[in-house]
Design an enzyme around this catalytic site. Structure first.
Site, PDB file in Angstrom:
ATOM      1  N   THR A  26       1.656  -9.837   1.795  1.00  0.00           N
ATOM      2  CA  THR A  26       0.397  -9.128   2.100  1.00  0.00           C
ATOM      3  C   THR A  26       0.072  -8.089   1.025  1.00  0.00           C
ATOM      4  O   THR A  26      -0.784  -7.234   1.224  1.00  0.00           O
ATOM      5  CB  THR A  26       0.476  -8.407   3.474  1.00  0.00           C
ATOM      6  OG1 THR A  26       1.575  -7.489   3.459  1.00  0.00           O
ATOM      7  CG2 THR A  26       0.652  -9.392   4.612  1.00  0.00           C
ATOM      8  N   PHE A  49       0.844  -1.209   0.000  1.00  0.00           N
ATOM      9  CA  PHE A  49       0.000   0.000   0.000  1.00  0.00           C
ATOM     10  C   PHE A  49       0.875   1.254   0.000  1.00  0.00           C
ATOM     11  O   PHE A  49       0.851   2.044  -0.960  1.00  0.00           O
ATOM     12  CB  PHE A  49      -0.928  -0.065   1.218  1.00  0.00           C
ATOM     13  CG  PHE A  49      -1.558   1.238   1.601  1.00  0.00           C
ATOM     14  CD1 PHE A  49      -2.240   2.014   0.668  1.00  0.00           C
ATOM     15  CD2 PHE A  49      -1.488   1.691   2.915  1.00  0.00           C
ATOM     16  CE1 PHE A  49      -2.811   3.226   1.038  1.00  0.00           C
ATOM     17  CE2 PHE A  49      -2.073   2.888   3.289  1.00  0.00           C
ATOM     18  CZ  PHE A  49      -2.726   3.659   2.350  1.00  0.00           C
ATOM     19  N   TYR A 108       5.143  -6.969  15.946  1.00  0.00           N
ATOM     20  CA  TYR A 108       5.326  -5.794  15.079  1.00  0.00           C
ATOM     21  C   TYR A 108       6.087  -4.709  15.821  1.00  0.00           C
ATOM     22  O   TYR A 108       7.092  -4.181  15.329  1.00  0.00           O
ATOM     23  CB  TYR A 108       3.953  -5.289  14.641  1.00  0.00           C
ATOM     24  CG  TYR A 108       3.963  -4.165  13.640  1.00  0.00           C
ATOM     25  CD1 TYR A 108       4.534  -4.321  12.381  1.00  0.00           C
ATOM     26  CD2 TYR A 108       3.367  -2.939  13.933  1.00  0.00           C
ATOM     27  CE1 TYR A 108       4.515  -3.287  11.452  1.00  0.00           C
ATOM     28  CE2 TYR A 108       3.339  -1.904  13.012  1.00  0.00           C
ATOM     29  CZ  TYR A 108       3.916  -2.082  11.766  1.00  0.00           C
ATOM     30  OH  TYR A 108       3.890  -1.061  10.850  1.00  0.00           O
ATOM     31  N   LYS A 150      10.878 -11.387  11.517  1.00  0.00           N
ATOM     32  CA  LYS A 150      12.042 -11.580  10.639  1.00  0.00           C
ATOM     33  C   LYS A 150      12.283 -10.373   9.739  1.00  0.00           C
ATOM     34  O   LYS A 150      13.411  -9.922   9.564  1.00  0.00           O
ATOM     35  CB  LYS A 150      11.854 -12.823   9.757  1.00  0.00           C
ATOM     36  CG  LYS A 150      12.227 -14.109  10.446  1.00  0.00           C
ATOM     37  CD  LYS A 150      12.213 -15.240   9.438  1.00  0.00           C
ATOM     38  CE  LYS A 150      12.518 -16.561  10.111  1.00  0.00           C
ATOM     39  NZ  LYS A 150      12.212 -17.711   9.254  1.00  0.00           N
ATOM     40  N   GLY A 206      22.856  -3.955   5.179  1.00  0.00           N
ATOM     41  CA  GLY A 206      24.062  -4.494   4.542  1.00  0.00           C
ATOM     42  C   GLY A 206      24.146  -4.073   3.086  1.00  0.00           C
ATOM     43  O   GLY A 206      25.225  -3.708   2.589  1.00  0.00           O
ATOM     44  N   ASP A 230       9.632  -7.099  -3.247  1.00  0.00           N
ATOM     45  CA  ASP A 230       8.455  -7.454  -2.443  1.00  0.00           C
ATOM     46  C   ASP A 230       8.243  -8.959  -2.531  1.00  0.00           C
ATOM     47  O   ASP A 230       8.384  -9.536  -3.618  1.00  0.00           O
ATOM     48  CB  ASP A 230       7.213  -6.711  -2.985  1.00  0.00           C
ATOM     49  CG  ASP A 230       6.131  -6.548  -1.940  1.00  0.00           C
ATOM     50  OD1 ASP A 230       5.698  -7.576  -1.381  1.00  0.00           O
ATOM     51  OD2 ASP A 230       5.734  -5.408  -1.662  1.00  0.00           O
TER      52      ASP A 230
END
Ligand code: UDP
Length: 308
Positions: free
Chosen positions: A35, A11, A145, A91, A102, A31
């Protein structure tokens, strides 16, 4: 600039990609679509300078060629999404942030970490300024989260201090607009979808909890302004106009012309009771402030859900 945007089909990410392309930047959108959907960037696929790569940034990230900036937006962000994907959420906020830092280090790129008002938890200070350290339940359901984003902020600052990476940290407050998923479970999408369908609007708790809703165009303008600024450290990006959930419901009913009823459901665990950004730092360091009122933003958003 050549900018890597993680969560680029999400979004917020898709709107960021569009704004960057509009101003002449090249964009590599990463991506894993957990979701999100490529539909969000379908209209960008043929544009010069846009490239989409399906990749989970919790795995090693390699982007061939020059990279000037990395914007790490990837994460499930709606409560029902991160509650359903708890480990993936931890994660991407931890390993995904390390991997993308990195990448920025290897390329000598500027780095923006997209954090959240959730780092303030259920705030004991109101409104929330960046100097407030928050009130997060570290073992509650939302911690997957909140703590991932808090770790992300910490590791972003560690890379700045240890490796001299040029970093930015945004703290995004509740943002809404076109390309939200109708089923993503957030209050704005739920209420509009319910109002349009004529089904009851689901108020969690008594509806007295507050949020401060930011229209997506204001939000992405703020994110890109922060990237362009020279401010290291967290900056709130949100609209300080604060509403109760009940007020939002009444406004949605009025703007959709819906006769839906209101039903009251249990309040989710650790649901913050109030939330409002202090945006004076954003005004100071990047001359940014939101321009679109809730009524105007909802009026622009409703047609998106009508078309879904
Ligand atoms: N909420 C609600 N009805 C819904 C969805 C959410 O009353 O159908 C409430 C939720 O409990 C919270 C607020 O609206 O108090 C904002 O929820 P959302 O999931 O949009 O974002 P949050 O700020 O909690 O991450």
């Amino acid at each position: 600039m050549r900018v890597v945007v993680t969560g680029g089909a999400g979004f917020l990410g898709s709107h960021v990609c569009e704004l960057l392309l509009d101003r002449g930047d090249e964009v590599v959108a990463l991506d894993n679509l957990c979701t999100s959907t490529v539909d969000n960037v379908a209209h960008l696929m043929d544009r010069d300078g846009f490239r989409f790569v399906r990749h989970d940034v919790s795995q090693y990230v390699d982007v061939p060629g020059r990279v000037d900036a990395v914007m790490h937006l990837a994460s499930p962000a709606s409560p029902i999404d991160y509650l359903g994907l708890p480990i993936a959420t931890l994660k991407v906020g931890s390993v995904g942030t390390l991997n993308t830092l990195g990448l920025a280090r290897g390329k000598g790129a500027r780095y923006l970490f997209a954090s959240t008002s959730e780092v303030y938890g259920d705030p004991a200070v109101h409104p929330q300024g960046e100097d407030y350290w928050g009130n997060v339940n570290p073992v509650g359901v939302r911690s997957v989260y909140d703590e991932a984003k808090r770790f992300g902020e910490a590791v972003t600052m560690a890379y700045h201090r240890e490796h001299g990476i040029d970093v930015r940290i945004s703290r995004t407050f509740n943002t809404y607009g076109p390309r939200m998923r109708p089923d993503d479970g957030r209050v704005v999408s739920n209420f509009i979808v319910q109002a349009l369908a004529g089904t009851p609007l689901t108020i969690y708790g008594d509806g007295s909890q507050t949020r401060s809703f930011c229209y997506v165009d204001d939000q992405v303008r703020g994110l890109v302004a922060l990237l362009d600024s020279d401010h290291v450290g967290p900056v709130n990006i949100g609209n300080p106009d604060e509403f109760t959930v009940l007020e939002l419901a009444v406004t949605v009913l009025e703007l959709t012309g819906s006769a839906s009823e209101l039903v009251f459901k249990p309040l989710p665990q650790d649901d913050p009771t109030r939330r409002r950004p202090d945006i004076s730092l954003a005004a100071e360091v990047m001359a940014w402030k939101p321009e679109i009122s809730l009524r105007e933003g909802l009026t622009r958003t409703i047609p998106w859900f009508q078309a879904c």
